[in-house]
Design an enzyme around this catalytic site. Structure first.
Site, PDB file in Angstrom:
ATOM      1  CD  GLU A 114     -24.730   1.284 -60.819  1.00 51.67           C
ATOM      2  OE1 GLU A 114     -25.264   1.219 -61.946  1.00 51.67           O
ATOM      3  OE2 GLU A 114     -23.719   1.954 -60.593  1.00 51.67           O
ATOM      4  CG  HIS A 145     -21.519  -2.856 -59.190  1.00 53.17           C
ATOM      5  ND1 HIS A 145     -20.360  -2.513 -59.853  1.00 53.17           N
ATOM      6  CD2 HIS A 145     -22.068  -1.690 -58.773  1.00 53.17           C
ATOM      7  CE1 HIS A 145     -20.220  -1.195 -59.850  1.00 53.17           C
ATOM      8  NE2 HIS A 145     -21.251  -0.669 -59.185  1.00 53.17           N
ATOM      9  CG  HIS A 180     -17.935   1.323 -56.028  1.00 49.61           C
ATOM     10  ND1 HIS A 180     -18.646   2.386 -55.519  1.00 49.61           N
ATOM     11  CD2 HIS A 180     -18.657   0.870 -57.081  1.00 49.61           C
ATOM     12  CE1 HIS A 180     -19.753   2.564 -56.232  1.00 49.61           C
ATOM     13  NE2 HIS A 180     -19.781   1.653 -57.178  1.00 49.61           N
ATOM     14  CE1 TYR A 187      -4.073 -20.393 -62.539  1.00 48.57           C
ATOM     15  CE2 TYR A 187      -1.726 -19.889 -62.439  1.00 48.57           C
ATOM     16  CZ  TYR A 187      -2.857 -20.454 -61.880  1.00 48.57           C
ATOM     17  OH  TYR A 187      -2.789 -21.067 -60.654  1.00 48.57           O
ATOM     18  CG  HIS A 210     -18.726   2.572 -61.684  1.00 49.20           C
ATOM     19  ND1 HIS A 210     -19.907   2.835 -62.332  1.00 49.20           N
ATOM     20  CD2 HIS A 210     -19.094   2.048 -60.482  1.00 49.20           C
ATOM     21  CE1 HIS A 210     -20.928   2.514 -61.563  1.00 49.20           C
ATOM     22  NE2 HIS A 210     -20.462   2.023 -60.434  1.00 49.20           N
ATOM     23  CE1 TYR A 221      -7.526 -26.025 -58.747  1.00 47.38           C
ATOM     24  CE2 TYR A 221      -9.616 -24.962 -58.204  1.00 47.38           C
ATOM     25  CZ  TYR A 221      -8.326 -25.327 -57.857  1.00 47.38           C
ATOM     26  OH  TYR A 221      -7.846 -24.988 -56.628  1.00 47.38           O
TER      27      TYR A 221
END
Length: 216
Positions: free
Chosen positions: A77, A95, A97, A116, A157, A212
């Site tokens: 990837e 990344h 799955h 939110y 994916h 925050y």
């Protein structure tokens, strides 16, 4: 870039990759993690269990994708990771799955604003159209879905998020998976339709989230 800096970054990257397995966001060697250190991109190798990685397995490429460190092949990837680094200020990419996120990616073109925390990713989370993994087409679809966002879903994916640090990128992935789980759970109640947040409500949340945490 010093060797010490690269070693520290690699240790942090491997720790984050292992966390994706521990927390159930990936199975086996699916998913991948990267971090930018100067002009280098450190990235998990292809097909190697994360618990086997050592400092000797450090894999690094330049922004053109040329491997400059390591004997192991980088993740398949890599085009997706590099496109993010070339076109954003990202310092880390995760990344996965993840189960609920992957399931949600097959149902909608945009994750409905069920919570939110979508504001923490820049707004409603888009779903990038399907393309074969590891291809320029997938990277292009992903970048369109990431426009003004720090996370998206990849159809059939998984997830992609990025951040200023590995911790931030990871936390965004975990939040995205959680939101997908909430939405799938809410939509599974027979005879009920979940309430969703309006654009104004998301904007209000984004404004509040920007302040925050603890002051620096």
């Amino acid at each position: 870039m010093t060797q010490d800096a690269i070693e520290r970054a690699w240790d942090a990257l491997v720790g984050t990759a292992r966390r994706t397995v521990t927390d159930g966001l990936v199975v086996g060697t699916s998913g991948n993690v990267s971090a930018r250190v100067g002009d280098l991109v450190l990235v998990t190798p292809s097909g190697v269990p994360y618990d086997r990685l050592t400092p000797a397995d450090t894999v690094a490429v330049d922004l053109d994708g040329t491997q400059v460190r390591g004997r192991l092949a980088p993740t398949s990837e890599l085009p997706m990771h590099l496109e993010i680094y070339r076109r954003t200020t990202a310092r880390a990419v995760v990344h996965t799955h993840a189960v609920h996120a992957t399931a949600a990616s097959t149902l909608v073109t945009e994750l409905p604003p069920i919570h939110y925390m979508a504001a923490a990713l820049g707004g409603p989370v888009r779903v990038a159209p399907y393309a074969l993994y590891g291809t320029p087409d997938l990277a292009a679809h992903m970048m369109r879905a990431l426009d003004d966002r720090t996370g998206c879903l990849l159809r059939n994916h998984g997830t992609v998020t990025y951040g200023d640090t590995l911790d931030q990128a990871y936390d965004r992935t975990a939040q995205l998976e959680w939101m997908c789980r909430v939405w799938l759970t809410a939509t599974s109640a027979p005879g009920h339709t979940p309430s969703l947040l309006s654009p104004a409500e998301l904007h209000e949340a984004a404004t509040k989230l920007s302040g925050y945490g603890q002051p620096h």
